[in-house]
Design a protein around this motif. Structure first.
Motif, PDB file in Angstrom:
ATOM      1  N   CYS A   1       0.887  -1.116   0.260  1.00 53.44           N
ATOM      2  CA  CYS A   1       0.060  -0.027  -0.006  1.00 53.44           C
ATOM      3  C   CYS A   1       0.904   1.476  -0.046  1.00 53.44           C
ATOM      4  CB  CYS A   1      -0.823  -0.054   1.107  1.00 53.44           C
ATOM      5  SG  CYS A   1      -2.261  -1.310   1.190  1.00 53.44           S
TER       6      CYS A   1
ATOM      7  N   ARG B   1       3.915   1.615  -1.572  1.00 53.69           N
ATOM      8  CA  ARG B   1       4.258   1.650  -2.800  1.00 53.69           C
ATOM      9  C   ARG B   1       3.122   2.266  -3.691  1.00 53.69           C
ATOM     10  NH1 ARG B   1       7.330   0.531   0.296  1.00 53.69           N
ATOM     11  NH2 ARG B   1       9.043  -1.089   0.047  1.00 53.69           N
ATOM     12  N   LYS B   2       1.761   1.758  -3.512  1.00 52.32           N
ATOM     13  CA  LYS B   2       0.693   2.243  -4.225  1.00 52.32           C
ATOM     14  C   LYS B   2       0.900   3.759  -4.044  1.00 52.32           C
ATOM     15  CE  LYS B   2      -4.130   1.725  -4.960  1.00 52.32           C
ATOM     16  NZ  LYS B   2      -5.428   1.047  -4.548  1.00 52.32           N
TER      17      LYS B   2
ATOM     18  N   ARG C   1       4.830  -1.022  -8.122  1.00 52.43           N
ATOM     19  CA  ARG C   1       4.362   0.143  -8.846  1.00 52.43           C
ATOM     20  C   ARG C   1       4.027  -0.152 -10.174  1.00 52.43           C
ATOM     21  NH1 ARG C   1       6.550   3.349  -4.546  1.00 52.43           N
ATOM     22  NH2 ARG C   1       8.468   3.680  -5.567  1.00 52.43           N
TER      23      ARG C   1
ATOM     24  N   LEU D   1       0.907  -2.431 -10.351  1.00 53.71           N
ATOM     25  CA  LEU D   1      -0.181  -1.576 -10.274  1.00 53.71           C
ATOM     26  C   LEU D   1      -0.609  -0.842 -11.265  1.00 53.71           C
ATOM     27  CD1 LEU D   1       0.359  -0.663  -6.449  1.00 53.71           C
ATOM     28  CD2 LEU D   1      -1.389  -2.311  -7.321  1.00 53.71           C
TER      29      LEU D   1
ATOM     30  N   VAL E   1      -1.260  -7.686  -3.798  1.00 59.86           N
ATOM     31  CA  VAL E   1      -1.060  -6.590  -4.992  1.00 59.86           C
ATOM     32  C   VAL E   1      -2.383  -6.424  -5.477  1.00 59.86           C
ATOM     33  CG1 VAL E   1      -0.096  -5.962  -7.127  1.00 59.86           C
ATOM     34  CG2 VAL E   1       1.435  -6.965  -5.348  1.00 59.86           C
TER      35      VAL E   1
ATOM     36  N   ALA F   1      -4.829  -4.628  -3.044  1.00 60.10           N
ATOM     37  CA  ALA F   1      -4.329  -3.229  -2.876  1.00 60.10           C
ATOM     38  C   ALA F   1      -5.017  -2.522  -4.041  1.00 60.10           C
ATOM     39  CB  ALA F   1      -2.970  -3.199  -2.870  1.00 60.10           C
ATOM     40  N   HIS F   2      -4.890  -3.177  -5.440  1.00 60.09           N
ATOM     41  CA  HIS F   2      -5.270  -2.553  -6.638  1.00 60.09           C
ATOM     42  C   HIS F   2      -6.633  -2.235  -6.635  1.00 60.09           C
ATOM     43  CE1 HIS F   2      -6.708  -2.313 -10.595  1.00 60.09           C
ATOM     44  NE2 HIS F   2      -5.663  -1.722 -11.055  1.00 60.09           N
TER      45      HIS F   2
ATOM     46  N   ASP G   1      -8.296  -2.037  -3.787  1.00 56.23           N
ATOM     47  CA  ASP G   1      -8.619  -1.171  -2.366  1.00 56.23           C
ATOM     48  C   ASP G   1      -9.510  -2.215  -1.646  1.00 56.23           C
ATOM     49  OD1 ASP G   1      -7.591   1.060  -2.855  1.00 56.23           O
ATOM     50  OD2 ASP G   1      -9.145   1.930  -4.435  1.00 56.23           O
TER      51      ASP G   1
END
Length: 244
Positions: A132, A134-135, A150, A153, A196, A199-200, A202
């Motif tokens: 998160c 890195r996002k 990154r 993403l 990952v 996280a993408h 949410d």
């Protein structure tokens, strides 16, 4: 017995020390990991309750201090408990990035003696927190200034989905072998890319945990059958026939 949520009323139930402060131990709301120790006065407690971000009284600077106000590594309030002597608080929060100024997830990272093996849930929380970060455009990159997370993403769902399929295939192949270390490595790769993907989208780890918790104590066969039945049900609840 529940205590009042009004800041002034709650403070009146506490027993601060001679300096007018109460200790505030911060715990990760999801993993249970102890993150840090701070101190609160009446105003810091009020700011925490009304603003939703954990705020302390800095004893060194003699001023209010919202955790993460400069770094962005805030603590989002999730719960609050008072101890039996009413002179300490247990603050349950979700950290946005590492809690310690050293970059460690917790300020309590120096073990006395041989440290125990980390709990799997704590490791997953730490890895997901770094993803998160890195996002959000923060955190370490390689010497060329690039970040694998990154890049994934930025490429979006097609690239992430392709990596998930690739890693799942490699894990399936490893399961046919007798090398436990190989299986663990391939499983770690698959879990990492799944994080990952979360996280993408949410989606928080707590959301996934809530789904698993609802399924606990229930036969997996029954749960799967219920999902299949729901998916096959007609769109119109008043129409018993899928074809009308």
């Amino acid at each position: 017995m529940s205590l009042p949520t009004d800041p002034a009323a709650l403070w009146s139930t506490l027993t601060p020390g001679p300096d007018g402060l109460v200790a505030a131990v911060v715990q990760h709301a999801d993993s249970g990991e102890v993150l840090m120790l701070g101190y609160m006065n009446a105003e810091a407690l009020a700011r925490t309750l009304t603003g939703g971000r954990v705020t302390f009284w800095s004893r060194s600077r003699q001023k209010l201090w919202e955790k993460g106000e400069t770094s962005g590594h805030t603590l989002e309030l999730r719960g609050l408990h008072v101890d039996c002597d009413a002179d300490a608080l247990l603050v349950q929060a979700v950290p946005r990035g590492p809690t310690c100024h050293t970059g460690a997830p917790s300020c309590f990272f120096r073990p006395v003696g041989e440290p125990p093996a980390p709990r799997p849930s704590a490791v997953f929380e730490q890895v997901f927190a770094e993803i998160c970060e890195r996002k959000a455009g923060r955190g370490m990159t390689n010497r060329d200034g690039k970040s694998y997370v990154r890049e994934l993403l930025a490429a979006g769902v097609p690239k992430i989905a392709a990596k998930l399929a690739e890693e799942a295939g490699e894990l399936a192949e490893a399961l046919a072998e007798t090398d436990r270390d190989h299986v663990a490595r391939e499983a770690a790769d698959l879990v990492f890319h799944a994080l990952v993907g979360l996280a993408h989208a949410d989606v928080a780890l707590a959301d996934v945990a809530a789904v698993l918790e609802r399924r606990m104590g229930r036969s997996g066969l029954d749960e799967k059958a219920a999902r299949t039945q729901t998916a096959a049900s007609p769109a119109d609840p008043d129409d018993p026939s899928p074809s009308g």
